[in-house]
Design a protein around this motif. Sequence first.
Motif, PDB file in Angstrom:
ATOM      1  N   THR A 250       0.835  -1.214   0.000  1.00 59.43           N
ATOM      2  CA  THR A 250       0.000   0.000   0.000  1.00 59.43           C
ATOM      3  C   THR A 250       0.867   1.260   0.000  1.00 59.43           C
ATOM      4  O   THR A 250       0.580   2.245  -0.685  1.00 59.43           O
ATOM      5  N   LYS A 251       1.953   1.247   0.771  1.00 58.58           N
ATOM      6  CA  LYS A 251       2.857   2.404   0.794  1.00 58.58           C
ATOM      7  C   LYS A 251       3.494   2.616  -0.566  1.00 58.58           C
ATOM      8  O   LYS A 251       3.674   3.754  -1.018  1.00 58.58           O
ATOM      9  N   MET A 252       3.879   1.497  -1.226  1.00 57.49           N
ATOM     10  CA  MET A 252       4.476   1.650  -2.557  1.00 57.49           C
ATOM     11  C   MET A 252       3.477   2.269  -3.508  1.00 57.49           C
ATOM     12  O   MET A 252       3.817   3.163  -4.282  1.00 57.49           O
ATOM     13  N   ARG A 253       2.237   1.789  -3.440  1.00 60.40           N
ATOM     14  CA  ARG A 253       1.215   2.372  -4.317  1.00 60.40           C
ATOM     15  C   ARG A 253       1.014   3.864  -3.983  1.00 60.40           C
ATOM     16  O   ARG A 253       0.840   4.681  -4.881  1.00 60.40           O
ATOM     17  N   ALA A 254       1.053   4.206  -2.671  1.00 57.91           N
ATOM     18  CA  ALA A 254       0.880   5.616  -2.290  1.00 57.91           C
ATOM     19  C   ALA A 254       2.021   6.468  -2.819  1.00 57.91           C
ATOM     20  O   ALA A 254       1.813   7.593  -3.278  1.00 57.91           O
ATOM     21  N   ALA A 255       3.274   5.949  -2.766  1.00 59.48           N
ATOM     22  CA  ALA A 255       4.415   6.697  -3.296  1.00 59.48           C
ATOM     23  C   ALA A 255       4.262   6.921  -4.784  1.00 59.48           C
ATOM     24  O   ALA A 255       4.541   8.008  -5.316  1.00 59.48           O
ATOM     25  N   GLU A 256       3.825   5.848  -5.502  1.00 61.43           N
ATOM     26  CA  GLU A 256       3.624   6.017  -6.945  1.00 61.43           C
ATOM     27  C   GLU A 256       2.538   7.045  -7.222  1.00 61.43           C
ATOM     28  O   GLU A 256       2.672   7.866  -8.125  1.00 61.43           O
ATOM     29  N   MET A 257       1.502   7.021  -6.380  1.00 59.59           N
ATOM     30  CA  MET A 257       0.432   8.007  -6.576  1.00 59.59           C
ATOM     31  C   MET A 257       0.927   9.416  -6.281  1.00 59.59           C
ATOM     32  O   MET A 257       0.531  10.374  -6.946  1.00 59.59           O
ATOM     33  N   GLU A 258       1.801   9.581  -5.284  1.00 60.06           N
ATOM     34  CA  GLU A 258       2.359  10.917  -4.992  1.00 60.06           C
ATOM     35  C   GLU A 258       3.202  11.407  -6.147  1.00 60.06           C
ATOM     36  O   GLU A 258       3.168  12.583  -6.515  1.00 60.06           O
ATOM     37  N   LYS A 259       4.023  10.491  -6.720  1.00 60.22           N
ATOM     38  CA  LYS A 259       4.816  10.896  -7.888  1.00 60.22           C
ATOM     39  C   LYS A 259       3.906  11.336  -9.032  1.00 60.22           C
ATOM     40  O   LYS A 259       4.151  12.353  -9.691  1.00 60.22           O
ATOM     41  N   GLU A 260       2.871  10.532  -9.258  1.00 66.95           N
ATOM     42  CA  GLU A 260       1.949  10.892 -10.341  1.00 66.95           C
ATOM     43  C   GLU A 260       1.253  12.220 -10.039  1.00 66.95           C
ATOM     44  O   GLU A 260       1.065  13.054 -10.933  1.00 66.95           O
TER      45      GLU A 260
END
Length: 585
Positions: free
Chosen positions: A110-120
């Motif tokens: 979930t954290k990895m997905r959140a980081a990717e979402m922050e980058k996006e």
Amino acid sequence: MSRLPVMSSKRVLTRNTSSENVQDFAPAQKRIRRDQETVKPQAAATIIGGRRPAVAAARAPLAPNARNSRKPWDLKGKVSDMEGKIVNYQTKVKSVNQENEVLRSSVAQTKMRAAEMEKELELRRNQISEYEEELQALTGVRDELELVSSEKSSLQVELSNLEGKYKVMETLRDSQETELQTLKMKLSVQESTLTRVQETLRDTQEEVHCLKETVAQQKDELHAGEMERRRLHNTIQELKGNIRVFCRVRPLLTSGLSKHIQLPVSDNKMITLAKTEESHTGKTADTQKNYNFSFDRVFGPQASQHEVFEEISLLVQSALDGYNVCCFAYGQTGSGKTFTMEGGDYDEMRGVIPRAVQQIFKAAEKLDSQGWEFTFTASFVEIYNETLRDLLYTGKANKRPEYEIRKSSNNELTITNLTYQQVCTEDQVLGLINLANQNRSTAQTAQNDRSSRSHSVFQLDIEGVNSGRDVKCKSSLCLVDLAGSERMMKSQSQGERFKEMTAINGSLSNLGIVITALANKESYVPYRNSKLTYLLQACLGGNSKTLMFVNIAPEIDSFGETLNSLRFASKVNDCVIGTASANRK
């Protein structure tokens, strides 16, 4: 031993739980909570049983089946049953830990997905910023387009106006020739008018030239009037005497009037000192002996500071006219010398020194309009025990230089290493006077709680230049506050005070000797007998206008000192010295 994994699992679940996975963790939390409720009492019973088996077994409650199947004395069987339960709970804890590991991996994903979402999201923000910049650029282009459109409209309007004007010009071109003829006629008329104006201008220039000559002549007359005023002023001062003596009576410290001092109402130049003498034989009545003195002016106890200064204001004016002026106060301690010279803090209580400084600067400002420029240099010296001290010295007390009176080649007296401060305003001078008062030697005596035990000499050197008239003048205003003149009495002064009074009386005695020599017109005048007379040589030697204030105390116990002061002042008043001359070039 089974309690620690359960608590660890609880911490992991609490720390890693986020708002997105609350629904996934809820069943696990319920199971853990339910297991804890079961495990805690049993684990506690196990620990207690490990420490004290007999007591734990006695205290632990038995399950319903255990009561039927196990005998009360079968403790070993009960322990084996508890161990089986512990093994079962450990198995459950392991399964919970495995579920916790699965949850941890889920949280990491979930954290990895959140980081990717922050980058996006950051990428989207950058794109939005670019879009905003493009939008601003487009807004500027739109404004520019609107401006160009408005300019185009104005140019079209102007073009139409020019077309209309061109048509009008075509119609007016025929009439311009007739107008040109008319303008030529007007030009000829204007040329004749210009000729008349030029003639008027020449007349005006001649009138301005005459006015300038008149102004120059009036300036010459004004300068001549100023010189005549100075001459007449000096003549008046000469008629009054180059050494003048004023007497001032201090008010009584207690209410009432002094009986032994008499001031005639009709004559402000007379003062009478009366003393009642007792009969030694007792056969005759007491007699009253009067001592009459006459001075240039006598001020009673009610005289104000303003009234006193008005009498010497013309004398102070002579300092700006190029004459050396000296004013000094004489009298016993507590007779009002310092009050006469310096006064109090309020404007109406200010004494001779601040009022003289104020008059000097005001008069100099008025003379500035007549082309005069003045420079002022102030100094303040004290004579204490026949030793010179700089009252404007601001350095360390143990590093004071030595001061000596020197006479220059042009017979001007100067003091080596003395502070000569150039001043431009009245406030600067008053600041120097306050500094000098703080540095002046004072001591407590029987005559006055805080009496000055030294002579203070304030000197303001004045230099004036009138460049337009090529005239220069140089003078000095010297204001002196002498120490107390009372006679030395061993019962009242001892030790260091005895030495001070010896020096004070010695310098004042030498002042009397110099005055006597001048009055008798002796060929040799002993100015060098004391530092005081040597420093006042320029004021007493003839080329100066000198004024002496004799201050007296009205108390009956001061009768002897008052009589001595009046006799000394009368001797000074009888002194006639040479005519003072202005230091002008």
